[in-house]
Design an enzyme around this catalytic site. Structure first.
Site, PDB file in Angstrom:
ATOM      1  N   ASP A 240       0.870  -1.164   0.000  1.00 22.05           N
ATOM      2  CA  ASP A 240       0.000   0.000   0.000  1.00 22.05           C
ATOM      3  C   ASP A 240       0.912   1.221   0.000  1.00 22.05           C
ATOM      4  OD1 ASP A 240      -2.175   1.712   0.140  1.00 22.05           O
ATOM      5  OD2 ASP A 240      -3.155   0.602   1.755  1.00 22.05           O
ATOM      6  N   TRP A 241       0.361   2.354  -0.372  1.00 18.90           N
ATOM      7  CA  TRP A 241       1.184   3.548  -0.572  1.00 18.90           C
ATOM      8  C   TRP A 241       1.762   4.027   0.775  1.00 18.90           C
ATOM      9  CZ3 TRP A 241      -0.005   1.381  -4.636  1.00 18.90           C
ATOM     10  CH2 TRP A 241       0.183   1.905  -5.910  1.00 18.90           C
TER      11      TRP A 241
END
Length: 787
Positions: A240-241
């Site tokens: 995930d970012w």
């Protein structure tokens, strides 16, 4: 054409390409170029991959812009969010939505759409629930797989997220999710497993949180051992970012790509050179990333038009098929076109149609219910009734009351405001804004013919539930929300949505209430298997609306449930067929829900679980027979002793439900299965009843219990007369005979229920009365059963 041919040729030589990469290039491949692109290696012809936020619309930028800001995104179509589409209970609809998004990705040069989210709705408070499908892993997995198949049918990849145990936003960046093995396998992993095995998403996104104290992005146990080796996932794992905390650890665990761009490539190079990260692990990541890059480039198509109006129409259709009719007293709905109606509430003009955060779409147009009604020629009166933020306003409320009094029917549009649901923030209660609750109460008091239309991403409390005659749950229905709602209100669309989650009466009724948010960065999933309806139905807890609930403007009847077998052995399939008939006067779609209810034997299990569903379109008077195939997993539980899916012997009831609470048909099937050895294995210290769960063990008991009876009689533990009577029985000495005699004799052989008392004694009691050869036979059998 020459370039395309080169790509195909190069893809076949991925191994050679990796050997030609410098260590620095390998490190670079495993992190992003910027917010949305992976790095290219131009000297070797390795293309970059473009990603885009989703999953219910494109949040991407034109040209080389790579901002994370919503206002930098191109205008796009906002489809209904997952909270709404899940209510459709329609795999085909999710596939079609995926197809449309895949085409939109092709038109904008996007290679991977970041979605869908299949995390389980553990609590109504999760701020990101609107992006997830359900509290039920079977429903979430089936709809997620259909969506992924639809997107990827267009040559565009997906990113299944957020893997896994990511069911809250509070401290999502560092909290550790803690749960037992059964809970993990039966609740929080199956939706991901289903999507991986059915649809093979191009990528899987590792979540922010820790699992068992280890960050998801560095958790080899789940990224490599489970996801790849056990489930057979073939694609790329991306973070995930901002979820990667240790680049070398992530690569070693099997997290191929860290996003977005990070100035940490040198850490990978250093780790390889100092021997703390093997170059083989880095190469494995690069191989998967190169396969993704060339696959994306090969399947990209030029000159695909973005069909704004066509996709808007599809969004309207999907939203209409997802609306849930919660109640409809006196058949107040559908409304007549000529009905004198007042539309009340800020959402009548400007609907709440999507959530906040990374999935927020820059919609190219939005149609509210008031505008949609005007388009169809309905002249509805309008009053806001409260402020746009949901706060009360006495003047606006008074105006709404007056409009409600003047109209024959009042329709109140209410729900949760933008500020109450968003990525990154959990709710702290289940209440509507104060202004919305006051407005509903006041309008219902002014006009007994009131309809409430709800726009929200997760369940809300309804202290006024008995006041309105009808309630429509529309969830976050996308940019065509207003048109979809009026389609249902006026009967163009017969509502066929069903709740993909339970609406409890109070937040305190939710099984995770005492543990949600956690403490000290640790979140214990102490409710275990009992999530959503599994808890409410097992506890017989009264709810506001049960999982699977949904009404229609017509009436359906299920009949003639038939099973192809009355007895099963573990691993066999069971086929069930049921006839569905539309006995009403309108065409409509029925959702047939199949639950499996296990008899209580040894394992603690929910009273019933959803194991299949189908949506059937029927004309008035029409009947159709639908067939379901229930495979091994429909009956199995995860056994933590042997770490496998196993099935207990016993009775299983196949149930056809209108919802998780109301069962209209059921039929029984008897399951025969080998028991799982008890914890610690079989030994002479276990109760004889535990030994008897094995068919071989029970047979040994029946054949040799006579030695114990004679021995006990000789020792004076039981009357010698009882032993003699047992020997004279036509069926010989067996457990049933002992039980019958014990019931008659009262205190004899352990008293009332004597065989149960006997079976509670250790196996060593029998062993002590056996002759030498029978003792050897017993110990040999124990060793065999433990294998």
């Amino acid at each position: 054409m020459a370039e395309r041919k080169q790509m195909v040729m190069t893809e076949k030589k991925i191994g050679e390409l990796v050997s030609m990469l410098t260590l620095e290039e390998k490190a670079g491949l495993t992190s992003g170029k910027d917010n949305w692109f992976t790095k290219a290696v131009e000297r070797l012809g390795v293309p970059q991959v473009r990603t885009s936020d989703g999953p219910h619309g494109l949040r991407t930028q034109a040209g080389k812009i790579n901002s994370l800001e919503e206002n930098a995104s191109i205008p796009a179509v906002c489809f209904p969010a997952a909270c709404a589409t899940a209510a459709s209970f329609d795999r085909d609809l999710l596939y079609r939505m995926g197809e449309a998004l895949g085409r939109e990705c092709q038109s904008t040069g996007v290679h991977v759409l970041l979605g869908p989210g299949v995390n389980i709705k553990r609590s109504p408070l999760c701020g990101r629930n609107f992006e997830y499908f359900s509290e039920d892993p079977y429903l979430a997995g089936e709809l997620g797989a259909a969506f992924v198949k639809g997107v990827q049918s267009q040559g565009v990849g997906t990113s299944l997220k957020h893997f896994f145990a990511n069911s809250q936003e509070h401290r999502r960046m560092d909290a550790s999710s803690e749960m037992d093995e059964r809970t993990m396998r039966e609740i929080y992993l199956p939706a991901f497993e289903t999507v991986v095995k059915q649809a093979q998403p191009w990528t899987v996104m590792a979540s922010y949180n820790k699992i068992g104290g280890v960050y998801s992005t560095a958790n080899r146990k789940y990224l490599t051992d489970l996801l790849r080796k056990e489930w057979g996932f073939e694609g790329v794992v991306t973070s995930d970012w901002g979820a990667t905390h240790d680049r070398p650890a992530a690569v070693a665990a099997g997290c191929d790509l860290t996003m977005p761009a990070e100035d940490t490539d040198h850490l990978i190079v250093e780790a390889v050179r100092n021997g703390t990260l093997s170059e083989e692990a880095l190469d494995a990541c690069c191989i998967r990333l190169l396969k993704l890059a060339f696959r994306a480039a090969e399947q990209h198509r030029e000159n695909i038009a973005f069909d704004y109006e066509g996709d808007h129409a599809l969004a309207r259709e999907i939203a209409g098929q997802s609306v849930v009719l919660l109640k409809n007293e006196d058949n107040i709905l559908p409304l007549a076109e000529e009905a004198d109606v007042a539309f009340i509430g800020p959402f009548a003009k400007e609907p709440r149609y999507q959530g906040g955060g990374s999935s927020h779409i820059n919609s190219f147009k939005v149609v509210g219910a008031l505008e949609a009604a005007e388009h169809r020629g309905v002249r509805a009166q309008y009053a806001a009734g409260c402020r746009p933020d949901g706060e009360t306003d006495e003047l606006l409320l008074a105006q709404a009351i007056e409009k409600a009094k003047q109209a024959k029917i009042a329709v109140v549009f209410a729900g949760l405001t933008d500020g109450m649901e968003s990525e990154g923030v959990d709710r702290r209660h289940m209440r509507l804004p104060e202004g919305h609750n006051m407005l509903i109460e006041a309008v219902c008091a002014a006009n007994p013919n009131t309809v409430v239309v709800l726009h929200n991403g997760s369940p809300v409390e309804m202290p006024w539930v008995d006041r309105p005659k009808a309630i429509l749950e529309c969830y976050l229905a996308g940019q065509a929300a207003g048109e979809a709602v009026t389609d249902v209100l006026y009967g163009d669309v017969n509502p066929s949505g069903h709740l993909p989650e339970t609406f409890p009466k109070r937040l305190e009724d939710n099984p995770s209430y005492l543990y949600y948010f956690g403490e000290g960065g640790v979140v214990n999933y102490n409710e275990g298997l009992f999530v959503g309806y599994r808890y409410y139905e097992s506890k017989k807890q009264e709810v506001l609306f049960p999982f699977g609930h949904g009404l229609s403007y017509t009436t359906f009847r299920c009949s003639d449930l038939q099973l192809n077998k009355k007895k099963l052995t573990e691993g066999e399939d069971l086929t069930a067929a049921v006839t569905v008939t539309n006995i009403g006067k309108r065409a409509g779609k029925a959702v047939v829900q199949v639950y499996v209810a296990p008899e209580k034997v040894e394992m603690i299990r929910p009273v019933r679980e959803l194991k299949d569903f189908v949506k059937v379109k029927l004309a008035p008077g029409e009947s159709k027979t639908v067939t379901f195939t229930l495979q091994k997993r429909a009956f199995a539980h995860w056994n933590p002793t042997v770490h496998q899916w196993r099935t207990e012997s016993g009775k299983y009831t196949i149930q056809i439900g209108e919802n998780a609470h109301d069962i209209c048909l059921e039929a029984e099937v008897q399951m025969e299965a080998e028991p799982v050895p008890p914890a610690g294995g079989y030994h002479i210290g276990i109760p004889m009843g535990e030994f008897a769960k094995s068919p071989k063990g029970r047979r040994f008991l029946v054949e040799n219990i006579i030695y114990m009876i004679k021995g006990m009689a000789a020792a004076g533990f039981i009357p010698k007369e009882m032993a003699a009577m047992l020997e004279q029985l036509p069926g010989g000495v067996n457990l049933a005979a002992i039980d019958m005699l014990a019931q008659r004799a009262g205190n004899a052989a352990g008293g009332t229920g004597g065989v149960q008392v006997l079976l509670g004694q250790p196996l060593g009691m029998l062993d002590g009365f056996l002759p030498q050869e029978k003792q050897e036979e017993l110990h040999k059998l124990l060793a065999e059963l433990n294998q």
